[in-house]
Design an enzyme around this catalytic site. Structure first.
Site, PDB file in Angstrom:
ATOM      1  N   LYS A  24     -22.445   6.353 -13.510  1.00 37.48           N
ATOM      2  CA  LYS A  24     -21.980   5.296 -14.874  1.00 37.48           C
ATOM      3  C   LYS A  24     -20.520   5.378 -14.897  1.00 37.48           C
ATOM      4  CE  LYS A  24     -23.543   8.493 -17.685  1.00 37.48           C
ATOM      5  NZ  LYS A  24     -23.819   9.639 -16.616  1.00 37.48           N
ATOM      6  N   ARG A  99     -27.282   8.734 -25.885  1.00 40.92           N
ATOM      7  CA  ARG A  99     -27.933   9.922 -25.270  1.00 40.92           C
ATOM      8  C   ARG A  99     -29.178  10.447 -25.725  1.00 40.92           C
ATOM      9  NH1 ARG A  99     -23.091  11.253 -21.834  1.00 40.92           N
ATOM     10  NH2 ARG A  99     -23.917  12.816 -20.288  1.00 40.92           N
ATOM     11  N   ARG A 138     -16.792  16.852  -6.358  1.00 43.44           N
ATOM     12  CA  ARG A 138     -15.699  16.078  -7.263  1.00 43.44           C
ATOM     13  C   ARG A 138     -14.500  17.020  -7.700  1.00 43.44           C
ATOM     14  NH1 ARG A 138     -17.633  12.688 -12.533  1.00 43.44           N
ATOM     15  NH2 ARG A 138     -18.397  14.583 -13.196  1.00 43.44           N
ATOM     16  N   ARG A 188     -14.097  19.853 -12.746  1.00 42.36           N
ATOM     17  CA  ARG A 188     -14.286  19.634 -14.252  1.00 42.36           C
ATOM     18  C   ARG A 188     -15.143  20.739 -14.575  1.00 42.36           C
ATOM     19  NH1 ARG A 188     -16.882  13.988 -15.974  1.00 42.36           N
ATOM     20  NH2 ARG A 188     -18.502  15.178 -16.974  1.00 42.36           N
ATOM     21  N   ARG A 199     -27.179  20.182 -17.236  1.00 40.85           N
ATOM     22  CA  ARG A 199     -26.909  19.026 -17.807  1.00 40.85           C
ATOM     23  C   ARG A 199     -27.980  17.910 -17.218  1.00 40.85           C
ATOM     24  NH1 ARG A 199     -21.306  17.921 -14.843  1.00 40.85           N
ATOM     25  NH2 ARG A 199     -21.443  15.881 -15.362  1.00 40.85           N
TER      26      ARG A 199
HETATM   27  P1  AP5 Z   1     -19.280   9.084 -11.844  1.00 42.10           P
HETATM   28  O1  AP5 Z   1     -19.083   7.520 -11.797  1.00 42.10           O
HETATM   29  O2  AP5 Z   1     -18.359   9.913 -12.585  1.00 42.10           O
HETATM   30  O3  AP5 Z   1     -20.750   9.339 -12.655  1.00 42.10           O
HETATM   31  P2  AP5 Z   1     -21.419   9.405 -14.058  1.00 42.10           P
HETATM   32  O4  AP5 Z   1     -22.630   8.973 -14.263  1.00 42.10           O
HETATM   33  O5  AP5 Z   1     -20.311   8.961 -14.922  1.00 42.10           O
HETATM   34  O6  AP5 Z   1     -21.073  11.119 -14.117  1.00 42.10           O
HETATM   35  P3  AP5 Z   1     -20.425  11.978 -15.076  1.00 42.10           P
HETATM   36  O7  AP5 Z   1     -20.414  13.468 -14.481  1.00 42.10           O
HETATM   37  O8  AP5 Z   1     -19.100  11.733 -15.542  1.00 42.10           O
HETATM   38  O9  AP5 Z   1     -21.318  11.909 -16.263  1.00 42.10           O
HETATM   39  P4  AP5 Z   1     -21.987  12.626 -17.504  1.00 42.10           P
HETATM   40  O10 AP5 Z   1     -22.864  11.780 -17.993  1.00 42.10           O
HETATM   41  O11 AP5 Z   1     -22.496  13.982 -17.062  1.00 42.10           O
HETATM   42  O12 AP5 Z   1     -20.468  13.209 -18.003  1.00 42.10           O
HETATM   43  P5  AP5 Z   1     -19.883  12.513 -19.599  1.00 42.10           P
HETATM   44  O13 AP5 Z   1     -18.473  12.497 -18.986  1.00 42.10           O
HETATM   45  O14 AP5 Z   1     -20.345  11.310 -19.920  1.00 42.10           O
HETATM   46  O15 AP5 Z   1     -19.569   9.658 -10.428  1.00 42.10           O
HETATM   47  C1  AP5 Z   1     -19.639  11.031 -10.279  1.00 42.10           C
HETATM   48  C2  AP5 Z   1     -19.050  11.479  -8.725  1.00 42.10           C
HETATM   49  O16 AP5 Z   1     -19.763  10.582  -7.754  1.00 42.10           O
HETATM   50  C3  AP5 Z   1     -17.769  10.974  -8.785  1.00 42.10           C
HETATM   51  O17 AP5 Z   1     -17.034  11.768  -7.837  1.00 42.10           O
HETATM   52  C4  AP5 Z   1     -17.826   9.626  -8.103  1.00 42.10           C
HETATM   53  O18 AP5 Z   1     -16.625   9.087  -7.487  1.00 42.10           O
HETATM   54  C5  AP5 Z   1     -18.919   9.853  -7.300  1.00 42.10           C
HETATM   55  N1  AP5 Z   1     -19.689   8.593  -6.846  1.00 42.10           N
HETATM   56  C6  AP5 Z   1     -19.863   7.613  -7.877  1.00 42.10           C
HETATM   57  N2  AP5 Z   1     -20.690   6.472  -7.392  1.00 42.10           N
HETATM   58  C7  AP5 Z   1     -20.923   6.880  -5.967  1.00 42.10           C
HETATM   59  C8  AP5 Z   1     -21.683   6.330  -4.908  1.00 42.10           C
HETATM   60  N3  AP5 Z   1     -22.346   5.166  -5.061  1.00 42.10           N
HETATM   61  N4  AP5 Z   1     -21.801   6.965  -3.694  1.00 42.10           N
HETATM   62  C9  AP5 Z   1     -21.240   8.142  -3.822  1.00 42.10           C
HETATM   63  N5  AP5 Z   1     -20.461   8.871  -4.786  1.00 42.10           N
HETATM   64  C10 AP5 Z   1     -20.331   8.264  -5.641  1.00 42.10           C
HETATM   65  O19 AP5 Z   1     -20.172  13.687 -20.276  1.00 42.10           O
HETATM   66  C11 AP5 Z   1     -19.607  14.742 -20.330  1.00 42.10           C
HETATM   67  C12 AP5 Z   1     -20.266  15.681 -21.636  1.00 42.10           C
HETATM   68  O20 AP5 Z   1     -19.553  15.233 -22.901  1.00 42.10           O
HETATM   69  C13 AP5 Z   1     -21.696  15.869 -21.566  1.00 42.10           C
HETATM   70  O21 AP5 Z   1     -22.416  16.983 -20.807  1.00 42.10           O
HETATM   71  C14 AP5 Z   1     -21.760  16.372 -23.108  1.00 42.10           C
HETATM   72  O22 AP5 Z   1     -21.480  17.566 -23.374  1.00 42.10           O
HETATM   73  C15 AP5 Z   1     -20.813  15.327 -23.888  1.00 42.10           C
HETATM   74  N6  AP5 Z   1     -20.736  14.033 -24.198  1.00 42.10           N
HETATM   75  C16 AP5 Z   1     -20.641  12.743 -23.508  1.00 42.10           C
HETATM   76  N7  AP5 Z   1     -21.326  11.890 -24.115  1.00 42.10           N
HETATM   77  C17 AP5 Z   1     -22.250  12.295 -25.056  1.00 42.10           C
HETATM   78  C18 AP5 Z   1     -23.235  11.799 -26.079  1.00 42.10           C
HETATM   79  N8  AP5 Z   1     -23.136  10.370 -25.842  1.00 42.10           N
HETATM   80  N9  AP5 Z   1     -23.805  12.574 -26.729  1.00 42.10           N
HETATM   81  C19 AP5 Z   1     -23.710  14.062 -26.780  1.00 42.10           C
HETATM   82  N10 AP5 Z   1     -22.672  14.627 -25.893  1.00 42.10           N
HETATM   83  C20 AP5 Z   1     -22.040  13.638 -25.211  1.00 42.10           C
END
Ligand code: AP5
Length: 241
Positions: A24, A99, A138, A188, A199
């Site tokens: 994402k 979410r 990562r 992280r 997660r």
């Molecule tokens: P990346 O692009 O970072 O993927 P992502 O889906 O954004 O993954 P995240 O781990 O950042 O998302 P998340 O949803 O768990 O965490 P968030 O920060 O939103 O890619 C991931 C990895 O893969 C990277 O190394 C990238 O380079 C690689 N990659 C990407 N595309 C690729 C491809 N095609 N091929 C190979 N590799 C690839 O949330 C963190 C925490 O915050 C949550 O757990 C929660 O506690 C809180 N939080 C955030 N939003 C909310 C909400 N709306 N409500 C409640 N709590 C929330």
């Protein structure tokens, strides 16, 4: 009914939804740039608040560390505040929000206040084995902030720089340095395997039900999130036409 302010007409709001590690963040950055919209990542906003030590950050930190969702009202407050910033004047690509059903309803209400609605929701789909592989590899550079994959990580210079030698035990492998700037790479806190599993469970239980909800509103598109990043970007763009 109140007239819609001219500045709010034609704003675009696109949601990218997907399991942790589905891509994402990667895709929302590209999409926001291509469409001239802001990228609004609730995860990034929360991490910023944790780093800055604000009351909101201190309250959210423990839940994030455990891989649990932060409370809906906190998230909706953050989104409301951010959507008002000049950077989001044209609209936003929403990354990792909503979410929960309560957040999705809250988003509809926020947008309805300014005569807007969600244009499209794109689900990026990747199998769990690939997600665990991505997230366990990562690393983030503490100095330049760039995200690194395991394949890019290089051995440290000899002798190790003081920053690397001083890495705390849970900052992950002191032998990992950034290929761009030589800064120390850290994992992280929520990318540890047991937290990634939590997660994924949270996604299945609390976020995946949104797929049916948006499908029922005819807003949902699905793309295969495996493979080349540029190819996935093209698939996401195709969902918006
Ligand atoms: P990346 O692009 O970072 O993927 P992502 O889906 O954004 O993954 P995240 O781990 O950042 O998302 P998340 O949803 O768990 O965490 P968030 O920060 O939103 O890619 C991931 C990895 O893969 C990277 O190394 C990238 O380079 C690689 N990659 C990407 N595309 C690729 C491809 N095609 N091929 C190979 N590799 C690839 O949330 C963190 C925490 O915050 C949550 O757990 C929660 O506690 C809180 N939080 C955030 N939003 C909310 C909400 N709306 N409500 C409640 N709590 C929330």
């Amino acid at each position: 009914m109140a007239a819609i302010p001219a500045s709010d007409r034609g704003r675009r709001f696109v949601v990218l939804i997907g399991a942790p590690g589905a891509g994402k963040g990667t895709q929302s950055a590209r999409l926001a740039e291509a469409l001239g919209l802001c990228k609004l990542s609730t995860g990034d906003l929360l991490r910023e608040a944790v780093r800055a030590g604000t009351p909101l950050g201190r309250a959210a930190e423990e839940r994030m560390r455990q891989g649990l969702l932060v409370e809906d009202d906190v998230i909706l407050g953050l989104v409301r505040e951010h959507l008002r910033t000049p950077g989001c004047a044209g609209g936003a690509v929403l990354d990792g929000f909503p979410r929960t059903l309560a957040q999705a309803e809250g988003l509809d209400e926020l947008l309805a206040e300014v005569g807007q609605s969600v244009e499209r929701v794109v689900s990026i789909e990747v199998d769990e084995e690939e997600i665990v592989r991505r997230l366990s590899g990562r690393r983030i550079c503490e100095r330049c902030g760039r995200v690194r994959e395991s394949a890019e990580i290089v051995a440290p210079p000899e002798p190790p720089s003081p920053q690397v030698a001083a890495l705390p035990a849970d900052g992950v492998a002191a032998a990992e340095v950034c290929p761009s700037c030589g800064g120390p790479l850290v994992q992280r806190a929520d990318d540890r395997p047991e937290t990634v599993r939590r997660r994924l469970e949270v996604f299945r239980e609390q976020t995946a039900p949104l797929l049916a909800w948006y499908a029922q509103k005819s807003l949902l598109g699905r793309v295969d999130g495996g493979g080349d990043v540029a190819r996935i970007h093209a698939l996401v763009r195709r969902e918006l036409t």
